[in-house]
Scaffold this motif. Sequence first.
Motif, PDB file in Angstrom:
ATOM      1  N   THR A 268      -8.222  -2.653   0.390  1.00  0.00           N
ATOM      2  CA  THR A 268      -9.120  -3.793   0.165  1.00  0.00           C
ATOM      3  C   THR A 268      -8.323  -5.037  -0.245  1.00  0.00           C
ATOM      4  O   THR A 268      -8.626  -6.149   0.179  1.00  0.00           O
ATOM      5  CB  THR A 268     -10.154  -3.444  -0.927  1.00  0.00           C
ATOM      6  OG1 THR A 268     -10.749  -2.216  -0.557  1.00  0.00           O
ATOM      7  CG2 THR A 268     -11.212  -4.512  -1.085  1.00  0.00           C
ATOM      8  N   ASP A 269      -7.283  -4.847  -1.056  1.00  0.00           N
ATOM      9  CA  ASP A 269      -6.461  -5.992  -1.490  1.00  0.00           C
ATOM     10  C   ASP A 269      -5.816  -6.685  -0.281  1.00  0.00           C
ATOM     11  O   ASP A 269      -5.686  -7.907  -0.242  1.00  0.00           O
ATOM     12  CB  ASP A 269      -5.292  -5.538  -2.391  1.00  0.00           C
ATOM     13  CG  ASP A 269      -5.759  -5.009  -3.740  1.00  0.00           C
ATOM     14  OD1 ASP A 269      -6.877  -5.360  -4.149  1.00  0.00           O
ATOM     15  OD2 ASP A 269      -4.993  -4.239  -4.356  1.00  0.00           O
TER      16      ASP A 269
ATOM     17  N   GLY B 149     -15.932  -8.381  13.080  1.00  0.00           N
ATOM     18  CA  GLY B 149     -16.041  -6.915  13.030  1.00  0.00           C
ATOM     19  C   GLY B 149     -14.701  -6.212  13.084  1.00  0.00           C
ATOM     20  O   GLY B 149     -14.625  -4.994  12.923  1.00  0.00           O
ATOM     21  N   LEU B 150     -13.627  -6.986  13.319  1.00  0.00           N
ATOM     22  CA  LEU B 150     -12.275  -6.404  13.360  1.00  0.00           C
ATOM     23  C   LEU B 150     -11.439  -6.976  12.221  1.00  0.00           C
ATOM     24  O   LEU B 150     -11.320  -8.196  12.084  1.00  0.00           O
ATOM     25  CB  LEU B 150     -11.582  -6.727  14.690  1.00  0.00           C
ATOM     26  CG  LEU B 150     -10.128  -6.238  14.832  1.00  0.00           C
ATOM     27  CD1 LEU B 150     -10.058  -4.714  14.892  1.00  0.00           C
ATOM     28  CD2 LEU B 150      -9.464  -6.834  16.074  1.00  0.00           C
ATOM     29  N   THR B 151     -10.873  -6.077  11.407  1.00  0.00           N
ATOM     30  CA  THR B 151      -9.974  -6.528  10.337  1.00  0.00           C
ATOM     31  C   THR B 151      -8.583  -5.949  10.592  1.00  0.00           C
ATOM     32  O   THR B 151      -8.411  -5.055  11.418  1.00  0.00           O
ATOM     33  CB  THR B 151     -10.468  -6.052   8.954  1.00  0.00           C
ATOM     34  OG1 THR B 151     -10.561  -4.630   8.980  1.00  0.00           O
ATOM     35  CG2 THR B 151     -11.813  -6.659   8.589  1.00  0.00           C
ATOM     36  N   VAL B 152      -7.611  -6.482   9.849  1.00  0.00           N
ATOM     37  CA  VAL B 152      -6.239  -5.962   9.980  1.00  0.00           C
ATOM     38  C   VAL B 152      -5.611  -5.842   8.593  1.00  0.00           C
ATOM     39  O   VAL B 152      -5.828  -6.686   7.723  1.00  0.00           O
ATOM     40  CB  VAL B 152      -5.380  -6.854  10.922  1.00  0.00           C
ATOM     41  CG1 VAL B 152      -5.142  -8.243  10.347  1.00  0.00           C
ATOM     42  CG2 VAL B 152      -4.042  -6.194  11.242  1.00  0.00           C
ATOM     43  N   VAL B 153      -4.893  -4.754   8.400  1.00  0.00           N
ATOM     44  CA  VAL B 153      -4.042  -4.626   7.224  1.00  0.00           C
ATOM     45  C   VAL B 153      -2.656  -5.027   7.704  1.00  0.00           C
ATOM     46  O   VAL B 153      -2.056  -4.340   8.530  1.00  0.00           O
ATOM     47  CB  VAL B 153      -4.073  -3.176   6.681  1.00  0.00           C
ATOM     48  CG1 VAL B 153      -3.063  -3.008   5.561  1.00  0.00           C
ATOM     49  CG2 VAL B 153      -5.482  -2.827   6.208  1.00  0.00           C
ATOM     50  N   PRO B 154      -2.146  -6.181   7.233  1.00  0.00           N
ATOM     51  CA  PRO B 154      -0.980  -6.784   7.881  1.00  0.00           C
ATOM     52  C   PRO B 154       0.358  -6.158   7.486  1.00  0.00           C
ATOM     53  O   PRO B 154       0.469  -5.494   6.457  1.00  0.00           O
ATOM     54  CB  PRO B 154      -1.041  -8.231   7.386  1.00  0.00           C
ATOM     55  CG  PRO B 154      -1.675  -8.141   6.050  1.00  0.00           C
ATOM     56  CD  PRO B 154      -2.651  -7.003   6.119  1.00  0.00           C
TER      57      PRO B 154
ATOM     58  N   ILE C 260       0.851  -1.201   0.000  1.00  0.00           N
ATOM     59  CA  ILE C 260       0.000   0.000   0.000  1.00  0.00           C
ATOM     60  C   ILE C 260       0.885   1.249   0.000  1.00  0.00           C
ATOM     61  O   ILE C 260       0.658   2.191  -0.756  1.00  0.00           O
ATOM     62  CB  ILE C 260      -0.951  -0.028   1.217  1.00  0.00           C
ATOM     63  CG1 ILE C 260      -1.938  -1.182   1.041  1.00  0.00           C
ATOM     64  CG2 ILE C 260      -1.672   1.297   1.388  1.00  0.00           C
ATOM     65  CD1 ILE C 260      -2.656  -1.587   2.304  1.00  0.00           C
ATOM     66  N   LEU C 261       1.917   1.223   0.838  1.00  0.00           N
ATOM     67  CA  LEU C 261       2.816   2.387   0.909  1.00  0.00           C
ATOM     68  C   LEU C 261       3.637   2.544  -0.375  1.00  0.00           C
ATOM     69  O   LEU C 261       4.059   3.637  -0.710  1.00  0.00           O
ATOM     70  CB  LEU C 261       3.741   2.274   2.128  1.00  0.00           C
ATOM     71  CG  LEU C 261       3.023   2.300   3.480  1.00  0.00           C
ATOM     72  CD1 LEU C 261       4.007   2.116   4.626  1.00  0.00           C
ATOM     73  CD2 LEU C 261       2.241   3.597   3.666  1.00  0.00           C
ATOM     74  N   SER C 262       3.832   1.440  -1.078  1.00  0.00           N
ATOM     75  CA  SER C 262       4.539   1.524  -2.357  1.00  0.00           C
ATOM     76  C   SER C 262       3.604   1.972  -3.473  1.00  0.00           C
ATOM     77  O   SER C 262       4.048   2.205  -4.600  1.00  0.00           O
ATOM     78  CB  SER C 262       5.126   0.166  -2.745  1.00  0.00           C
ATOM     79  OG  SER C 262       5.913  -0.330  -1.706  1.00  0.00           O
ATOM     80  N   GLY C 263       2.327   2.014  -3.180  1.00  0.00           N
ATOM     81  CA  GLY C 263       1.352   2.501  -4.167  1.00  0.00           C
ATOM     82  C   GLY C 263       0.915   1.447  -5.159  1.00  0.00           C
ATOM     83  O   GLY C 263       0.294   1.766  -6.179  1.00  0.00           O
TER      84      GLY C 263
ATOM     85  N   LEU D 202      -4.241   8.674   1.404  1.00  0.00           N
ATOM     86  CA  LEU D 202      -4.977   8.501   0.152  1.00  0.00           C
ATOM     87  C   LEU D 202      -5.594   7.103   0.078  1.00  0.00           C
ATOM     88  O   LEU D 202      -6.743   6.938  -0.334  1.00  0.00           O
ATOM     89  CB  LEU D 202      -4.045   8.746  -1.045  1.00  0.00           C
ATOM     90  CG  LEU D 202      -3.569  10.200  -1.170  1.00  0.00           C
ATOM     91  CD1 LEU D 202      -2.451  10.319  -2.200  1.00  0.00           C
ATOM     92  CD2 LEU D 202      -4.734  11.120  -1.535  1.00  0.00           C
ATOM     93  N   ALA D 203      -4.831   6.101   0.512  1.00  0.00           N
ATOM     94  CA  ALA D 203      -5.340   4.721   0.479  1.00  0.00           C
ATOM     95  C   ALA D 203      -6.571   4.599   1.380  1.00  0.00           C
ATOM     96  O   ALA D 203      -7.560   3.952   1.020  1.00  0.00           O
ATOM     97  CB  ALA D 203      -4.256   3.749   0.916  1.00  0.00           C
ATOM     98  N   LEU D 204      -6.524   5.235   2.533  1.00  0.00           N
ATOM     99  CA  LEU D 204      -7.657   5.148   3.463  1.00  0.00           C
ATOM    100  C   LEU D 204      -8.875   5.878   2.912  1.00  0.00           C
ATOM    101  O   LEU D 204     -10.009   5.455   3.118  1.00  0.00           O
ATOM    102  CB  LEU D 204      -7.270   5.728   4.825  1.00  0.00           C
ATOM    103  CG  LEU D 204      -6.592   4.754   5.768  1.00  0.00           C
ATOM    104  CD1 LEU D 204      -6.049   5.485   6.992  1.00  0.00           C
ATOM    105  CD2 LEU D 204      -7.553   3.650   6.203  1.00  0.00           C
ATOM    106  N   GLU D 205      -8.628   6.973   2.214  1.00  0.00           N
ATOM    107  CA  GLU D 205      -9.761   7.734   1.671  1.00  0.00           C
ATOM    108  C   GLU D 205     -10.529   6.932   0.626  1.00  0.00           C
ATOM    109  O   GLU D 205     -11.712   7.143   0.437  1.00  0.00           O
ATOM    110  CB  GLU D 205      -9.272   9.068   1.092  1.00  0.00           C
ATOM    111  CG  GLU D 205      -9.044  10.091   2.202  1.00  0.00           C
ATOM    112  CD  GLU D 205      -8.388  11.374   1.737  1.00  0.00           C
ATOM    113  OE1 GLU D 205      -7.980  12.151   2.613  1.00  0.00           O
ATOM    114  OE2 GLU D 205      -8.263  11.577   0.508  1.00  0.00           O
TER     115      GLU D 205
END
Length: 256
Positions: free
Chosen positions: A70-71, A80-85, A62-65, A110-113
């Motif tokens: 979602t991926d 109800g709890l998810t994680v972006v690992p 994600i930080l590399s763009g 931007l990714a969160l938006e």
Amino acid sequence: MSTLSIANAAGSAGKTTTAVALGALIAQSGRTARIIDCDPQGNATHATGAIVPAGGPTIADILSGTRTITDAELDTVVPGLTVVPAQSATLEGIETTLSRTVGAEQRLRLALESAVPVDVTIIDCPGSIGLLTVTALVASDAAFTVAMPTVKELAGLPRIEGVIEQVRLAYRPRLRLVGVLPCKVPPRTRGRLYTEALELLHKQWGDRVTPSVRDSVRVPEAYAARTPLPAYEPTAPVTADYRAVLACIDAGGMLG
Ligand SMILES: Nc1ncnc2c1ncn2[C@@H]1O[C@H](COP(=O)(O)OP(=O)(O)OP(=O)(O)O)[C@@H](O)[C@H]1O
Ligand SMILES: [Mg+2]
């Protein structure tokens, strides 16, 4: 919908434990919560019990763009709890690459938006202030810090507040350090030192100090079991401490 970073200038303060416990309690309260693991150690990923597929997308992508939230987002053992690992193999060293990339500190925002909205996103920051912590703060509406009540740990708090202020001025007018959480607090019988440090904390940070979280062996046990504390030990006193912290956050409107 709000995003909270848990950050400080010192390692091993209780950031990850707090991020995961609050995320789980928020989910148990009927809201949706997402933890973003922004630490190469990947402790938050481990603690949530999420299974990261081999070679699967992580926060580094994600930080590399190259990938979206979602991926990368995974379910955890708490509904109800998810994680972006995060995984050390990919996130370690990325700060150097990102520091050479114009606008890198905006990527998470931007990714969160463009991600599927959840009620609360909690970002677990690394134990030092670098580009990853700044990137997390740029994406946040509010920041929280945690500290053991000792003179050494308390001395580090103005540093994180200074960084938050810089990010607020440069990028994020709403960003504030909304809470200071005394963590791993030993029982009073351990001596005056901790009590005095807590008094000092209240004097310096006033109503931003949340209820304390006691030192408890249940915390490392829950981590070893890869189950967030509120799911591992719902009735433990230390879980009640975190419930009181969340009640304080909700009552104070700290999540905006
Ligand atoms: N309330 C507590 N009682 C006992 N042990 C605790 C408590 N909170 C955290 N710990 C333990 O302290 C260690 C550090 O906690 P944690 O990983 O949450 O800190 P951190 O600030 O995220 O550290 P890092 O800077 O390395 O990311 C862990 O071994 C954890 O199990
Ligand atoms: Mg951590």
